[in-house]
Design an enzyme around this catalytic site. Structure first.
Site, PDB file in Angstrom:
ATOM      1  N   LYS A 136      25.567  -3.079  -0.957  1.00 50.61           N
ATOM      2  CA  LYS A 136      27.044  -3.000  -1.053  1.00 50.61           C
ATOM      3  C   LYS A 136      27.622  -2.263   0.154  1.00 50.61           C
ATOM      4  O   LYS A 136      28.819  -2.033   0.217  1.00 50.61           O
ATOM      5  CB  LYS A 136      27.434  -2.236  -2.317  1.00 50.61           C
ATOM      6  CG  LYS A 136      26.949  -2.840  -3.620  1.00 50.61           C
ATOM      7  CD  LYS A 136      27.383  -1.926  -4.766  1.00 50.61           C
ATOM      8  CE  LYS A 136      26.838  -2.406  -6.087  1.00 50.61           C
ATOM      9  NZ  LYS A 136      27.046  -1.386  -7.147  1.00 50.61           N
ATOM     10  N   ARG A 190      11.141   4.247   3.297  1.00 53.57           N
ATOM     11  CA  ARG A 190      10.797   3.261   4.336  1.00 53.57           C
ATOM     12  C   ARG A 190      12.062   2.496   4.673  1.00 53.57           C
ATOM     13  O   ARG A 190      12.816   2.087   3.780  1.00 53.57           O
ATOM     14  CB  ARG A 190       9.728   2.305   3.837  1.00 53.57           C
ATOM     15  CG  ARG A 190       9.580   1.098   4.758  1.00 53.57           C
ATOM     16  CD  ARG A 190       8.383   0.286   4.443  1.00 53.57           C
ATOM     17  NE  ARG A 190       7.155   0.993   4.796  1.00 53.57           N
ATOM     18  CZ  ARG A 190       5.955   0.423   4.816  1.00 53.57           C
ATOM     19  NH1 ARG A 190       5.822  -0.847   4.509  1.00 53.57           N
ATOM     20  NH2 ARG A 190       4.889   1.113   5.150  1.00 53.57           N
ATOM     21  N   ARG A 244       0.794  -1.223   0.000  1.00 49.17           N
ATOM     22  CA  ARG A 244       0.000   0.000   0.000  1.00 49.17           C
ATOM     23  C   ARG A 244       0.824   1.271   0.000  1.00 49.17           C
ATOM     24  O   ARG A 244       0.600   2.173  -0.801  1.00 49.17           O
ATOM     25  CB  ARG A 244      -0.917   0.073   1.244  1.00 49.17           C
ATOM     26  CG  ARG A 244      -2.276  -0.504   1.049  1.00 49.17           C
ATOM     27  CD  ARG A 244      -2.757  -1.063   2.365  1.00 49.17           C
ATOM     28  NE  ARG A 244      -1.832  -2.099   2.775  1.00 49.17           N
ATOM     29  CZ  ARG A 244      -1.934  -3.361   2.370  1.00 49.17           C
ATOM     30  NH1 ARG A 244      -2.915  -3.738   1.625  1.00 49.17           N
ATOM     31  NH2 ARG A 244      -1.037  -4.259   2.725  1.00 49.17           N
ATOM     32  N   THR A 245       1.760   1.367   0.928  1.00 51.51           N
ATOM     33  CA  THR A 245       2.409   2.671   1.093  1.00 51.51           C
ATOM     34  C   THR A 245       3.178   3.059  -0.167  1.00 51.51           C
ATOM     35  O   THR A 245       3.056   4.171  -0.667  1.00 51.51           O
ATOM     36  CB  THR A 245       3.328   2.651   2.326  1.00 51.51           C
ATOM     37  OG1 THR A 245       2.552   2.206   3.431  1.00 51.51           O
ATOM     38  CG2 THR A 245       3.892   4.018   2.618  1.00 51.51           C
ATOM     39  N   HIS A 274       4.939   6.099  11.586  1.00 54.13           N
ATOM     40  CA  HIS A 274       4.442   5.936  10.216  1.00 54.13           C
ATOM     41  C   HIS A 274       3.447   7.072   9.946  1.00 54.13           C
ATOM     42  O   HIS A 274       2.232   6.855   9.868  1.00 54.13           O
ATOM     43  CB  HIS A 274       3.766   4.567  10.084  1.00 54.13           C
ATOM     44  CG  HIS A 274       3.502   4.124   8.683  1.00 54.13           C
ATOM     45  ND1 HIS A 274       3.558   4.968   7.591  1.00 54.13           N
ATOM     46  CD2 HIS A 274       3.155   2.895   8.192  1.00 54.13           C
ATOM     47  CE1 HIS A 274       3.257   4.277   6.495  1.00 54.13           C
ATOM     48  NE2 HIS A 274       3.014   3.027   6.834  1.00 54.13           N
TER      49      HIS A 274
HETATM   50  C1  NCD Z   1       1.706  -0.884   8.201  1.00 58.11           C
HETATM   51  C2  NCD Z   1       3.209  -0.673   8.338  1.00 58.11           C
HETATM   52  O1  NCD Z   1       3.958  -0.845   7.370  1.00 58.11           O
HETATM   53  O2  NCD Z   1       3.589  -0.311   9.435  1.00 58.11           O
HETATM   54  N1  NCD Z   1       1.319  -1.092   6.870  1.00 58.11           N
HETATM   55  C3  NCD Z   1       1.049  -0.006   6.089  1.00 58.11           C
HETATM   56  O3  NCD Z   1       1.910   0.774   5.780  1.00 58.11           O
HETATM   57  N2  NCD Z   1      -0.225   0.195   5.746  1.00 58.11           N
HETATM   58  C4  NCD Z   1       1.165  -1.904   9.120  1.00 58.11           C
HETATM   59  C5  NCD Z   1       1.782  -3.279   9.124  1.00 58.11           C
HETATM   60  O4  NCD Z   1       2.686  -3.582   8.362  1.00 58.11           O
HETATM   61  O5  NCD Z   1       1.306  -4.073   9.933  1.00 58.11           O
END
Ligand code: NCD
Length: 304
Positions: A80, A101, A51-52, A129
């Site tokens: 590397k 991320r 999703r993100t 997040h």
């Molecule tokens: C979440 C995350 O990555 O923290 N997912 C997301 O970005 N929607 C929740 C999860 O991974 O459980």
């Protein structure tokens, strides 16, 4: 507002503005179709995501911009041994904005310190997040029409669940909210969040391991997955992973307008038979996340 690392980098006025922009995008998408023409978003994902990452990419494409990036550490020079600072300086030569991320808490902060272009934290380890919280806030706003006077149940892995940490921080700034923290003993909310956010703001909260005993009080039930990748020991994960499984019978005493949320991905926490219940909001969260990321990109690039 140059970077978004922690949801508290945004004032409540900033959040109000992002929600207004997101609502306008929903109503008039054509107005925004070329706003980011000629701009590039770099998605630097050192950890898995559906999703993100796709939401950031769809957001930029719907604004007329383009996207570059990688979706796993192994396909970047991190494999590397390159530092986050050097990767960031490199990407500054190619892109106008970064979404990062990373499994290590604080990595996007290091990136921001080494970046002339905006850096957005798309999830750092078990820490924060903030853009998931923007998705959550638009969902709460659209469902409840307010951010105050709510009883918010957060259930599952409150220790490692970064979405929970950011959502509590965000909701702590509105009046009269109560937090019900539902988790097994081993997965309780970290004490730094209780101390720095809940106690600091004199917020009411209650900890329990029993979802059924509190479900009738809740306006929002925010379910979370047990974060397998943050465990040191697989046996502990297996013991705890199915601590909470929401099934239709467990909703018997829940309010008729309780909003059921989940940042997704779900494993077993919510039975698919709940998906058609009008209270299920988790796929609305997904869509709202795209609109809030569009609003955020516009704001950080200064094109609105
Ligand atoms: C979440 C995350 O990555 O923290 N997912 C997301 O970005 N929607 C929740 C999860 O991974 O459980």
């Amino acid at each position: 507002m140059k970077h978004l690392i922690n949801i508290l980098d945004l004032s409540t006025d900033d959040i109000k503005e992002l929600i207004l922009i997101a609502n306008d995008i929903i109503e008039n998408p054509e107005k925004y179709a070329l706003k980011c023409a000629g701009k590039k978003l770099a998605t630097l994902f050192f950890e898995p995501s559906t999703r993100t990452r796709l939401s950031f990419e769809a957001a930029m494409l719907e604004l007329g911009g383009s996207v570059i990036g990688f979706s796993e550490a192994q396909s970047s020079s991190a494999a590397k041994g390159e530092s986050i600072a050097d990767t960031t300086k490199t990407v500054n030569c190619y892109a106008d904005i970064i979404a990062m991320r990373h499994p290590k808490e604080g990595a996007p902060t290091v990136a921001a310190l080494n970046s002339q272009i905006p850096v957005i934290n798309a999830g750092d380890g078990g820490h924060n997040h903030p853009t998931q919280t923007l998705a959550d806030l638009l969902t709460i706003y659209r469902e409840k029409k307010q951010f105050s006077g709510l009883t918010i149940g957060l259930c599952g892995d409150l220790k490692f669940g970064r979405t929970v940490h950011s959502l509590i921080s965000a909701m702590s700034r509105y009046s009269d909210n109560k937090f019900v923290l539902i988790s097994p003993d081993e997965l309780k909310l970290p004490s730094y969040i209780k101390k720095d956010i809940l106690n600091q703001n004199n917020l009411q909260y209650h900890e329990t391991s029993d979802l059924q005993s509190v479900i009738s009080d809740l306006d929002i039930l925010y379910m979370t997955r047990v974060q397998r990748e943050r465990f040191f020991n697989e046996a502990d994960y297996i013991r705890l992973k199915d601590s909470y499984i929401l099934t239709p019978d467990k909703l018997t005493h829940a309010k008729q307008d309780m909003c059921i949320m989940h940042p997704l991905p779900r494993v077993n926490e919510i039975s698919v038979s709940i998906d058609d219940d009008p209270r299920a909001c988790y796929f609305k969260q997904v869509l709202n996340g795209k609109y809030m990321r569009m609003a955020l990109i516009l704001k950080l690039l200064g094109v609105i």
